[in-house]
Design a protein around this motif. Sequence first.
Motif, PDB file in Angstrom:
ATOM      1  N   ILE A   1      61.708  -0.915 -45.489  1.00  0.00           N
ATOM      2  CA  ILE A   1      60.928  -1.823 -44.633  1.00  0.00           C
ATOM      3  C   ILE A   1      60.036  -2.713 -45.494  1.00  0.00           C
ATOM      4  N   TYR A   2      59.351  -2.094 -46.455  1.00  0.00           N
ATOM      5  CA  TYR A   2      58.451  -2.876 -47.319  1.00  0.00           C
ATOM      6  C   TYR A   2      59.241  -3.971 -48.053  1.00  0.00           C
ATOM      7  N   GLY A   3      60.421  -3.615 -48.531  1.00  0.00           N
ATOM      8  CA  GLY A   3      61.243  -4.588 -49.249  1.00  0.00           C
ATOM      9  C   GLY A   3      61.613  -5.775 -48.360  1.00  0.00           C
TER      10      GLY A   3
ATOM     11  N   TRP B   1      56.407   9.438 -35.372  1.00  0.00           N
ATOM     12  CA  TRP B   1      57.606  10.282 -35.393  1.00  0.00           C
ATOM     13  C   TRP B   1      58.872   9.433 -35.381  1.00  0.00           C
ATOM     14  N   ASP B   2      58.900   8.423 -34.501  1.00  0.00           N
ATOM     15  CA  ASP B   2      60.070   7.540 -34.418  1.00  0.00           C
ATOM     16  C   ASP B   2      59.834   6.364 -35.358  1.00  0.00           C
ATOM     17  N   THR B   3      60.032   6.613 -36.645  1.00  0.00           N
ATOM     18  CA  THR B   3      59.648   5.617 -37.648  1.00  0.00           C
ATOM     19  C   THR B   3      60.590   4.401 -37.668  1.00  0.00           C
ATOM     20  N   GLY B   4      61.609   4.433 -36.836  1.00  0.00           N
ATOM     21  CA  GLY B   4      62.439   3.239 -36.655  1.00  0.00           C
ATOM     22  C   GLY B   4      61.652   2.099 -36.029  1.00  0.00           C
ATOM     23  N   GLN B   5      60.527   2.424 -35.388  1.00  0.00           N
ATOM     24  CA  GLN B   5      59.689   1.383 -34.773  1.00  0.00           C
ATOM     25  C   GLN B   5      58.802   0.657 -35.778  1.00  0.00           C
ATOM     26  N   LEU B   6      58.690   1.227 -36.988  1.00  0.00           N
ATOM     27  CA  LEU B   6      57.634   0.740 -37.885  1.00  0.00           C
ATOM     28  C   LEU B   6      57.840  -0.679 -38.402  1.00  0.00           C
ATOM     29  N   GLU B   7      59.102  -1.098 -38.547  1.00  0.00           N
ATOM     30  CA  GLU B   7      59.313  -2.446 -39.089  1.00  0.00           C
ATOM     31  C   GLU B   7      58.710  -3.495 -38.156  1.00  0.00           C
TER      32      GLU B   7
END
Lengths: 378, 47
Positions: free
Chosen positions: A157-159, A45-51
């Motif tokens: 993020i992928y970039g 949900w908090d996709t800011g954590q994904l990096e």
Amino acid sequence: MARERTQLFRDVIDGNIPKRVPVCVSFSIEFAIQYAGKNLAEAQWDTGQLEEIFDQICRDFYSDLLPVNAFRFPSFYKLLGARNFVMSSNGFLQHPEVEGLLQEEYDDFIASPYNCIIEKILPRLYTELDTDAATRALALAKAFKAFHDEMGNAVMIYGRLNQKYGYADINLFAGFTEAPFDFVADQLRGFKGISTDIRRVPDKVEAAVDAATPLMIKAGLQPFASKYNATFIPLHMAPFMRTKDFERFYWPSFKKLVDALAEAGHPSYLFVEHDWMRYLDHLYELPAGTIMRFEYGDPKLVKEKLGDKHIISGFYPVALLKTGTRQQCIDKAKEIIDILAPGGRYIFDFDKVPITLDSLNVENARAVLDYVAANAGY
Amino acid sequence: MNTKYYKTWEQYLAEHPEIDEKQAQVMKPKMQGYEDMMFSFIMFLLM
């Protein structure tokens, strides 16, 4: 480093022998979150954590392509009241068996698949679209916004990770579609429903699959054609079908799809799920250079039958990474590389994406990936 | 595609004769782009 890695894949795709076997492995978002020690539901949900989460996978597991790829996020499914993708209490996004299309609605689907999808199938699978006109318009608007926010964040993020770790400039997930039969089977009729339909209403199944094919082709087209960017097609139902049913219901529309994408300049990257050894002669007929990642089967037979025309990947058993010793795992990599690498047209990958942290021993996975990167030279 | 829920730019333009040629040139990529984005999203929901 990115140039060298890109060249490995370009050589494979161009039919040349690369400097070494390229490594392309991918871990699920669930695996990555667990590996980073984060809460599964919170991080999705908090996709800011994904990096930070994905960065740890990139840091610790060797791959020549970005080793993470997430595209299902709970926000847009929840906003739509999804019945086909539901987050469980432990944070896994699960896909229950659903029936979006009733057997008596085949004729509607055949007459206009997209009308039927909008008017009947989506409201059945997404409860917020089974509401009054104003409510469903707002629900769709919110979900569409959420989808593009989440995807936009993921792409950024992928970039950044591609830049930071120097991954190859090749995209095997530049597009996404399904085999037309799988599309009708997976979420429209369900496994049980389609299995019954093949016996009871075969002509309607065949017509529905044909009707779905133009949608699947359109869905798989990418904005820009490039032989180095593939459209990903996961294959599901064929191993569970009788060969004569496969030849009637599955193969013609699937071949039409892959041919149409190739004609438009988009190679296909197939996840050949489960065991397709019965269908290798069919797979040979697909356009040259189709990338096929195999789950189960006989690598020697695949190399012999498909290796001169297509690009082979997969086969390395994730299960062994859990149960085997370090040396057994490395020996297995050697064995598969010895079979599949000669002559090129081979990309090292596991037989499936590790879903959870406990599906493998991370030390074994690291050892195998490091071994391939250091030793699979031509 | 046989549907009332997806329009090509040419179909849209035929329904909107008030759009002049100059405007149409700049509108086309944006309008068609949003149409295709919604199509892709709808299909994604079933894949």
